[in-house]
Write a protein that holds these residues in place. Structure first.
Motif, PDB file in Angstrom:
ATOM      1  N   LEU A 229     -10.867  12.952  12.203  1.00 19.39           N
ATOM      2  CA  LEU A 229     -10.297  13.013  10.857  1.00 19.39           C
ATOM      3  C   LEU A 229      -8.795  12.754  10.882  1.00 19.39           C
ATOM      4  O   LEU A 229      -8.247  12.127   9.953  1.00 19.39           O
ATOM      5  N   THR A 230      -8.135  13.241  11.899  1.00 22.08           N
ATOM      6  CA  THR A 230      -6.700  12.966  12.011  1.00 22.08           C
ATOM      7  C   THR A 230      -6.447  11.478  12.196  1.00 22.08           C
ATOM      8  O   THR A 230      -5.529  10.898  11.583  1.00 22.08           O
ATOM      9  N   ALA A 231      -7.275  10.823  13.022  1.00 22.52           N
ATOM     10  CA  ALA A 231      -7.115   9.388  13.231  1.00 22.52           C
ATOM     11  C   ALA A 231      -7.397   8.597  11.956  1.00 22.52           C
ATOM     12  O   ALA A 231      -6.698   7.613  11.645  1.00 22.52           O
ATOM     13  N   VAL A 232      -8.415   9.030  11.203  1.00 25.64           N
ATOM     14  CA  VAL A 232      -8.725   8.342   9.952  1.00 25.64           C
ATOM     15  C   VAL A 232      -7.605   8.524   8.931  1.00 25.64           C
ATOM     16  O   VAL A 232      -7.174   7.576   8.248  1.00 25.64           O
ATOM     17  N   LYS A 233      -7.105   9.778   8.831  1.00 25.92           N
ATOM     18  CA  LYS A 233      -6.071  10.066   7.835  1.00 25.92           C
ATOM     19  C   LYS A 233      -4.788   9.312   8.132  1.00 25.92           C
ATOM     20  O   LYS A 233      -4.088   8.852   7.212  1.00 25.92           O
ATOM     21  N   VAL A 234      -4.492   9.132   9.376  1.00 27.08           N
ATOM     22  CA  VAL A 234      -3.232   8.492   9.744  1.00 27.08           C
ATOM     23  C   VAL A 234      -3.394   6.991   9.927  1.00 27.08           C
ATOM     24  O   VAL A 234      -2.516   6.204   9.530  1.00 27.08           O
ATOM     25  N   GLY A 235      -4.512   6.545  10.536  1.00 25.83           N
ATOM     26  CA  GLY A 235      -4.632   5.136  10.918  1.00 25.83           C
ATOM     27  C   GLY A 235      -5.578   4.305  10.094  1.00 25.83           C
ATOM     28  O   GLY A 235      -5.676   3.085  10.333  1.00 25.83           O
ATOM     29  N   ALA A 236      -6.267   4.906   9.101  1.00 24.86           N
ATOM     30  CA  ALA A 236      -7.216   4.111   8.317  1.00 24.86           C
ATOM     31  C   ALA A 236      -7.100   4.405   6.836  1.00 24.86           C
ATOM     32  O   ALA A 236      -8.090   4.294   6.087  1.00 24.86           O
ATOM     33  N   ASN A 237      -5.936   4.730   6.351  1.00 24.24           N
ATOM     34  CA  ASN A 237      -5.769   4.968   4.920  1.00 24.24           C
ATOM     35  C   ASN A 237      -5.634   3.645   4.180  1.00 24.24           C
ATOM     36  O   ASN A 237      -5.540   2.564   4.772  1.00 24.24           O
ATOM     37  N   GLY A 238      -5.637   3.688   2.856  1.00 22.68           N
ATOM     38  CA  GLY A 238      -5.661   2.481   2.035  1.00 22.68           C
ATOM     39  C   GLY A 238      -4.482   1.568   2.230  1.00 22.68           C
ATOM     40  O   GLY A 238      -4.624   0.335   2.314  1.00 22.68           O
ATOM     41  N   SER A 239      -3.285   2.128   2.320  1.00 22.33           N
ATOM     42  CA  SER A 239      -2.090   1.288   2.446  1.00 22.33           C
ATOM     43  C   SER A 239      -2.083   0.514   3.760  1.00 22.33           C
ATOM     44  O   SER A 239      -1.691  -0.665   3.797  1.00 22.33           O
ATOM     45  N   ILE A 240      -2.509   1.169   4.832  1.00 14.98           N
ATOM     46  CA  ILE A 240      -2.536   0.487   6.133  1.00 14.98           C
ATOM     47  C   ILE A 240      -3.575  -0.632   6.131  1.00 14.98           C
ATOM     48  O   ILE A 240      -3.316  -1.755   6.606  1.00 14.98           O
ATOM     49  N   ILE A 241      -4.753  -0.388   5.584  1.00 19.41           N
ATOM     50  CA  ILE A 241      -5.799  -1.414   5.549  1.00 19.41           C
ATOM     51  C   ILE A 241      -5.361  -2.603   4.678  1.00 19.41           C
ATOM     52  O   ILE A 241      -5.629  -3.777   4.994  1.00 19.41           O
ATOM     53  N   ARG A 242      -4.704  -2.328   3.586  1.00 18.34           N
ATOM     54  CA  ARG A 242      -4.228  -3.424   2.737  1.00 18.34           C
ATOM     55  C   ARG A 242      -3.238  -4.309   3.484  1.00 18.34           C
ATOM     56  O   ARG A 242      -3.320  -5.545   3.406  1.00 18.34           O
ATOM     57  N   ARG A 243      -2.307  -3.710   4.181  1.00 19.60           N
ATOM     58  CA  ARG A 243      -1.334  -4.509   4.936  1.00 19.60           C
ATOM     59  C   ARG A 243      -2.018  -5.302   6.047  1.00 19.60           C
ATOM     60  O   ARG A 243      -1.621  -6.434   6.343  1.00 19.60           O
ATOM     61  N   ARG A 244      -3.016  -4.685   6.668  1.00 17.00           N
ATOM     62  CA  ARG A 244      -3.738  -5.411   7.713  1.00 17.00           C
ATOM     63  C   ARG A 244      -4.551  -6.574   7.125  1.00 17.00           C
ATOM     64  O   ARG A 244      -4.672  -7.642   7.740  1.00 17.00           O
ATOM     65  N   ALA A 245      -5.116  -6.416   5.918  1.00 16.76           N
ATOM     66  CA  ALA A 245      -5.902  -7.484   5.275  1.00 16.76           C
ATOM     67  C   ALA A 245      -5.019  -8.673   4.915  1.00 16.76           C
ATOM     68  O   ALA A 245      -5.452  -9.843   4.992  1.00 16.76           O
TER      69      ALA A 245
END
Length: 504
Positions: A229-245
């Motif tokens: 959950l810590t990894a998801v909260k920090v490394g897979a939130n919406g803003s990070i995924i948008r920048r990666r897309a």
């Protein structure tokens, strides 16, 4: 009148001379020599000393004998020989060793001879005291050699001996009391320290080990949840995924395989784009249209909406429908369509594209409610699990389980470090391998299958994978430290047991 012998002035009725002791009864029988010199004892001093030479030649030891029989010795002594003084050795350091004096033997008594009347005519009336030097060089050296025992604390010499006129012998004064050094108080003895015997360690039986093992299972589960959950909260939130897309490679994405076809062809067929444009747009033209359009930015915004809703619980349902896709993406990039197809889409064309997507169940595929129905779980509830409150609660429960394990095994270091090492090592290995699989596995999968899902996973979830690898590596290091400590303690206990056995 004057004495016929020494010429001293005497009273007329004197019978003896007060200076020389001569009897004045026989004054007529002696001729008095009177000269003009002043009457004094000084002119006749040599004569008096010569007449009393025997008494003056007495040694100190003989003079001490005068205390008992002074008259007999002075009247009967004929000649007394004074022994020569032995040479005094050079003075040494009086503080190094005590003084030593040569042993003096008692002088033999002088022979008693009858003295003629002319030499001892006044022995019954006059006694000449022995005139010793008050402080002779012999006494000085003797006092210097006396050492520390006879030396006063102030460093002065004792006073010279005093002679009594009656005893005619030196009388030594009472020695001055030497100041004794104050006795130093001995330090207080240290209290005897009783050796405290080490308490016998409580034994940890099989029941306690089994109970701690059960708690360890729950601890591992809570630590796994906390890590993911810590990894998801920090490394897979919406803003990070948008920048990666937005950083996706457009050509790789469109040429990747989906349902056995390229991604661009799958979308082209699902939209019915050729029919909707009345044959104006072919497959190659549609691919050029997608490359010219902002599909990466659009995909990033859509992904951010889904993740914010699922992970953070923000806003409303982010699901998009066929109508949303046609209006937001196709209609929004109509200029690119005119450039590529040389054909301007009409409202009739947009309605046809929407109906084609509905036939392909595009809306159901992108619906969160449909996901929940298929999973039999409300996806919206995931946000409760990934909230910071939930993560904090999991961390507190994990620490509570660790304390519980230590209490079960009676805080024995070897058992505590063993269970802790197992927990951190196992969880760290799972988390680390998960992150490694997400990166390496997706890259390998895309290489062999060229599936778009592997490519999107590798690109979009890279921060999430890095977080898993970092958390897993940290847990592995902590587990290694605990296991190393356990081995050291176990080895130490073996040595102690062997030493105890050899001592017995």
């Amino acid at each position: 009148m004057k004495c016929y012998k020494c010429g001293s002035e005497l009273p007329d009725d004197a019978q003896f001379c007060t200076e020389c002791g001569a009897s004045l009864k026989d004054e007529e029988a002696h001729s008095v020599h009177i000269d003009d010199e002043p009457t004094s004892i000084l002119p006749h001093l040599e004569e008096v000393i010569a007449d009393n030479e025997e008494a003056l030649s007495l040694t100190q030891e003989q003079a001490q004998l005068l205390e008992d029989e002074p008259t007999e010795i002075l009247s009967t002594a004929d000649t007394v020989v004074i022994p020569e003084a032995e040479p005094i050795p050079p003075a040494e350091n009086v503080f190094d060793k005590p003084a030593s004096f040569p042993k003096q033997e008692k002088a033999p008594e002088p022979p008693v001879n009858g003295a003629p009347d002319d030499l001892n005519d006044n022995s019954d009336t006059m006694k000449i005291p022995i005139q010793n030097e008050p402080y002779s060089s012999y006494n000085v050296h003797a006092n210097q050699l006396a050492g520390k025992e006879n030396r006063p604390q102030n460093g002065s010499f004792p006073p010279p001996p005093v002679y009594s006129a009656q005893q005619q012998a030196p009388v030594q004064p009472a020695p001055m009391p030497q100041s004794q050094p104050m006795p130093q108080s001995a330090p207080a003895p240290m209290p005897a320290q009783t050796e405290s015997k080490p308490k016998a360690k409580a034994k940890v039986g099989g029941g306690r080990v089994f109970g701690a093992s059960l708690v360890t299972i729950f601890t591992i589960i809570f630590l796994l949840l906390l890590s993911f959950l810590t990894a998801v909260k920090v490394g897979a939130n919406g803003s990070i995924i948008r920048r990666r897309a937005e950083k996706l490679d457009a050509d790789t994405t469109l040429t990747a395989q989906f349902d056995g076809k390229e991604m661009s062809k799958t979308l082209y067929d699902s939209l019915g784009f050729r029919t909707a444009t009345k044959g104006a747009a072919d497959e190659a033209g549609f691919k050029r249209f997608m490359l010219a359009a902002d599909f990466r930015e659009y995909a990033g915004e859509v992904a951010e909406g889904y993740l914010d809703y699922i992970i953070d619980g923000e806003d409303g349902d982010p699901s998009i429908t066929a109508e949303d896709f046609v209006n937001d993406f196709i209609r929004g990039n109509k200029d690119a369509a005119v450039k590529e197809f040389d054909y301007e889409l009409t409202e009739e064309n947009y309605d046809l594209l929407q109906k084609n997507l509905e036939k392909d169940k595009f809306s159901d595929t992108m619906s969160v409610k449909e996901w929940s129905r298929k999973l039999h779980f409300d996806v919206n509830k995931v946000s409760y699990a990934t909230s910071f409150i939930t993560i904090g609660i999991l961390g507190a429960l994990f620490l509570l389980f660790l304390i519980w394990i230590a209490a079960i095994v009676r805080r024995r270091a070897r058992f505590v470090t063993g269970f802790y090492g197992t927990i951190f090592t196992l969880v760290g290995l799972i988390v680390f391998l998960t992150g490694l699989i997400v990166i390496v596995g997706s890259a390998i999968g895309f290489t062999f299958t060229h599936n778009v899902c592997f490519y999107l996973t590798e690109s979009l979830l890279l921060p999430f994978s890095v977080m898993l690898i970092a958390i897993g590596a940290a847990e592995l290091i902590i587990g290694f430290c605990f296991r190393k400590t356990k081995k050291g303690l176990k080895k130490k206990e073996r040595k102690a047991a062997a030493a105890l056995a050899s001592a017995q």
